[in-house]
Design an enzyme around this catalytic site. Structure first.
Site, PDB file in Angstrom:
ATOM      1  N   SER A 154     -42.333  67.609  62.175  1.00  0.00           N
ATOM      2  CA  SER A 154     -42.236  68.947  61.539  1.00  0.00           C
ATOM      3  C   SER A 154     -40.923  69.806  62.128  1.00  0.00           C
ATOM      4  O   SER A 154     -40.927  69.062  63.688  1.00  0.00           O
ATOM      5  CB  SER A 154     -43.947  69.613  62.440  1.00  0.00           C
ATOM      6  OG  SER A 154     -43.644  70.740  61.662  1.00  0.00           O
ATOM      7  N   TYR A 168     -50.359  71.500  68.248  1.00  0.00           N
ATOM      8  CA  TYR A 168     -49.794  70.556  66.616  1.00  0.00           C
ATOM      9  C   TYR A 168     -47.898  70.619  67.091  1.00  0.00           C
ATOM     10  O   TYR A 168     -47.783  69.472  66.570  1.00  0.00           O
ATOM     11  CB  TYR A 168     -49.674  71.484  65.612  1.00  0.00           C
ATOM     12  CG  TYR A 168     -49.301  71.077  64.881  1.00  0.00           C
ATOM     13  CD1 TYR A 168     -49.717  70.325  63.450  1.00  0.00           C
ATOM     14  CD2 TYR A 168     -48.123  71.975  64.557  1.00  0.00           C
ATOM     15  CE1 TYR A 168     -49.377  69.680  62.619  1.00  0.00           C
ATOM     16  CE2 TYR A 168     -47.944  70.942  62.751  1.00  0.00           C
ATOM     17  CZ  TYR A 168     -48.156  70.594  62.064  1.00  0.00           C
ATOM     18  OH  TYR A 168     -47.920  70.213  60.916  1.00  0.00           O
TER      19      TYR A 168
END
Length: 271
Positions: A154, A168
């Protein structure tokens, strides 16, 4: 076969995409089916995977899909998924480790267990599933056309950005580093290992921020290129890394983020 078809074809390749019933996983699976691959779609919700596989098969594309349940959140679940793959094929040309979870909560109340849950799925599962599928990847690999692994990172793993998703963002940075580590180790096995580092796309995970046109436009206004990602952006990247076109690329963290990975807002001498 025409030049572009030969360069970007994945015809006849066997692929597994985890977490592919929605979002980026579904986008990648769709691209592979459209380009001729035989794609196994697995996630915790087997019925959803079966439905998506049916929808992809109805496209009339040269490839085909099969959906079934596969839970990567535990060692037993990974063992069962590996068994399911081995029952369906004796070799695996493409593995896309897409399954992932997130957790958002303010710093002051961010729970202890949210770290273990997120890292277990986003990092630990990537390592263990990949290791257990190595015999199938080895069997598919060749000097001219390596087997391929794509991990889902990401932009939040490349930029110091949490937005209350502390575990995350840290897990995706770990995915990037694990990708480079495995790329170095697997090169001699003729297996490439790369990662996507996407910016904002519409998915179940980002529905809170992109679930309506108004919300998506608000997020798009923060992206240098002026829009959020589209299925074609994932399709192009997937076919590049999984075809002959990408056979010499390994250890790359590919930003698919409209410029967010180089967005810093800093200026030294200009107003």
């Amino acid at each position: 076969m025409a030049y572009l078809d030969e360069l970007f074809s994945v015809a006849g390749k066997k692929a597994l995409v985890t977490g592919a019933a929605t979002g980026i996983g579904r986008m990648a699976a769709t691209a592979l089916v459209q380009a001729g691959a035989e794609v196994m779609i697995a996630s915790r919700k087997g019925a959803d995977c079966e439905r998506v596989a049916g929808e992809l098969n109805a496209l009339g594309a040269p490839g085909k899909a099969e959906g079934f349940a596969g839970d990567v959140s535990s060692e037993a679940g990974i063992d069962a998924l590996v068994g399911g793959v081995k029952n369906r094929t004796d070799r695996l040309h493409i593995l896309i480790n897409n399954a992932g979870v997130s957790w958002g909560e303010p710093l002051e109340t961010f729970p202890y267990h949210a770290w273990g849950k997120v890292f277990n799925v986003n990092v630990t599962a990537v390592f263990h599933l990949t290791r257990e599928l190595l015999p199938l990847l080895d069997k598919a690999a060749s000097d001219a056309d390596p087997a391929r692994i794509i991990n889902l990172g990401s932009v939040m793993g490349t930029q110091p950005l949490a937005d209350d998703a502390y575990s995350y963002t840290a897990s995706k940075a770990a995915v990037h580093h694990l990708t480079r580590t495995l790329a170095s180790e697997f090169a001699k096995r003729r297996i490439t290992v790369n990662a996507f580092a996407p910016g904002p796309f519409q998915s179940r995970m980002t529905a809170f921020a992109t679930g309506t046109d108004e919300k998506a436009e608000r997020v798009a206004s923060r992206v240098p290129i002026g829009r959020i990602g589209s299925p074609g952006d994932i399709a192009g990247a997937t076919l590049y890394l999984c075809s002959l076109a990408g056979s010499y690329v390994t250890g790359a963290i590919l930003p698919i983020d409209g410029g967010q990975s180089v967005q810093h807002g800093m200026t030294l001498f200009k107003e």
